[in-house]
Write an enzyme that holds these catalytic residues in place. Structure first.
Site, PDB file in Angstrom:
ATOM      1  CE  LYS A 250      -3.879  -2.008   2.575  1.00 35.55           C
ATOM      2  NZ  LYS A 250      -4.926  -1.825   1.558  1.00 35.55           N
ATOM      3  NE  ARG A 322     -10.901  -9.685  -2.814  1.00 33.16           N
ATOM      4  CZ  ARG A 322     -11.069  -8.723  -3.710  1.00 33.16           C
ATOM      5  NH1 ARG A 322     -11.249  -9.026  -4.985  1.00 33.16           N
ATOM      6  NH2 ARG A 322     -11.058  -7.451  -3.341  1.00 33.16           N
TER       7      ARG A 322
END
Length: 460
Positions: A250, A322
């Site tokens: 990130k 996920r």
């Protein structure tokens, strides 16, 4: 916080509608008609000193506006505004109120809102801020509503406290310790699947995400049995205690301690169900790990095998939530749950679409969605249904595996992620996915406990 039948020395909170006169006994004792000087418009507050004519120093009159326009959502907002900065004990006067919103409902909503508004994130090295006492003065029975408000308010604040704790002090191991203690205090069963057990199960989703961390992964499972042999439902919460993005690092990871807000919410939900002795059977499942980088960490174009047996090509190591959730969904179904709901800070795309106002809601069954929509309305929480569609799942087709974990480019990211999760939901299982990425915290600071009330309402 309790019901009292006569006023004491604490500050008085006096809610009032715009067309409602102040009780005459108050005006008589004060020696003048206070109706002439208080503002009864919605959310307006007027402080009147008693000048020694009562044991309490002053009264805070709180305008409720027009009676026909007051909703429980507006009542929550005004109660939060009143309580946010209170630093002294108070007493809420309610006997003059029993109109559009019943006295019992008003007490229930106001007291819960007071507890939530009083919460402050603890500064490390300092004591927690005390929640100021607020008693309710009424000759009518309202103690049941007070007790219920305390259960909900403290449960929501508990989840917020877990999420607000810095990630170096709320590691997966700390989450496990917290789970064991919370379960013990509330009479819940608690099963901890450690890394060795996850390896035996071949839970490759969570194990792959965990490869970059020196702290092992866990699957935490609470069990609330309140309805004998009735079928179990499952609440699942994403428990990434810190998300660096992995090799897809990130650019700015500030706020990523909140990537376990979904998991923290499950702790709060299960505590509320236990303390309220809810007549329902519920599993609370939290897959827990960090997503970090080292020489062993999983990489783009790796192929992993999930607990379901489905293989996944890694497109982005920053689409890790996920991967742990799909294993948790499979595990919940292995336990026999046929109704699932998950909470996850899953996608920035949902934040872009809905901001911090609405939670993204996905569901594979219309009847189940209507149940949840009713629960959200009863709980004064906002969710917006977003689409599931085979066309989104088609974008995740891989030449190397059954699925890719990301499309790899912008576009419908929230629906793409939800369709990925849905592919792990078996036929006959009803499932809701809540993308709380925008609503779980206040722009990287301050967890909110989003959707706890609605999920509890659905589970009950």
């Amino acid at each position: 916080m309790k019901q009292i039948e006569s006023l004491n020395k604490h500050i008085v909170i006096y809610p009032i509608y715009d067309n409602q006169p102040v009780d005459s006994w108050l005006c008589d004792a004060l020696g003048y008609d206070v109706n002439d000087i208080i503002d009864k418009d919605y959310a307006k507050m007027t402080q009147i000193h008693t000048l020694g004519k009562y044991p309490f120093p002053y009264i805070i009159f709180v305008g409720l506006g027009k009676e026909e326009k007051l909703t429980t959502a507006k009542l929550r907002d005004v109660a939060m505004k009143v309580s946010k900065d209170l630093d002294k004990p108070t007493q809420l006067v309610v006997d003059h109120l029993d109109k559009t919103i019943s006295r019992q409902t008003l007490v229930r909503v106001w007291m819960e809102s007071h507890i939530i508004a009083q919460y402050k994130e603890r500064k490390i090295g300092h004591d927690e801020k005390d929640i100021m006492d607020m008693d309710v003065m009424s000759v009518h029975p309202v103690q049941k509503e007070i007790d219920e408000a305390i259960i909900y308010g403290t449960g929501i604040n508990y989840a917020r406290k877990l999420a607000d704790t810095p990630s170096n002090l709320m590691t997966p191991e700390d989450m496990v310790k917290e789970a064991i203690e919370m379960a013990k205090q509330n009479g819940l069963e608690c099963t901890i699947l450690d890394k060795a057990k996850l390896e035996d199960m071949k839970a490759g989703g969570i194990l792959s995400v965990n490869l970059g961390s020196h702290i092992p992964a866990y699957m935490i499972c609470f069990k609330h049995n309140g309805d004998k042999d009735a079928p179990y439902k499952a609440v699942i919460g994403k428990g990434i205690t810190f998300d660096s993005g992995g090799y897809n690092l990130k650019g700015n990871s500030y706020g990523m301690k909140y990537d376990m807000c979904g998991g923290a919410d499950v702790y709060g939900i299960m505590q509320i169900l236990a303390q309220s002795q809810a007549k329902t059977n519920v599993y609370g499942i939290i897959p827990v790990t960090e997503n970090l980088v080292n020489g062993q960490a999983y990489k783009p174009q790796d192929v992993i095998t999930t607990l379901s047996g489905k293989t996944v090509e890694i497109v982005s190591t920053d689409a890790e939530g996920r991967l742990i959730l799909c294993d948790a969904i499979t595990y919940a179904q292995q336990l026999g749950a046929k109704k699932l709901i998950d909470l996850a800070t899953l996608t920035g795309a949902c934040v872009a679409a809905l901001g911090d106002v609405y939670t993204g809601v996905f569901c594979n069954d219309e009847e189940y969605y209507q149940e949840f929509d009713k629960a959200m309305k009863a709980s004064d929480e906002k969710g917006w249904r977003l689409p599931l569609d085979q066309a989104y799942l088609d974008k995740l087709q891989s030449k190397s595996a059954d699925l890719k974990n990301s499309m790899g480019k912008p576009g419908a990211g929230a629906s793409i992620a939800a369709n990925f999760l849905e592919s792990f939901v078996e036929e006959g299982t009803k499932w809701i996915h809540l993308d709380i990425a925008g609503t779980a915290d206040q722009n990287g600071t301050g967890a909110t406990g989003a959707m706890i009330r609605s999920v509890v309402e659905l589970m009950k």
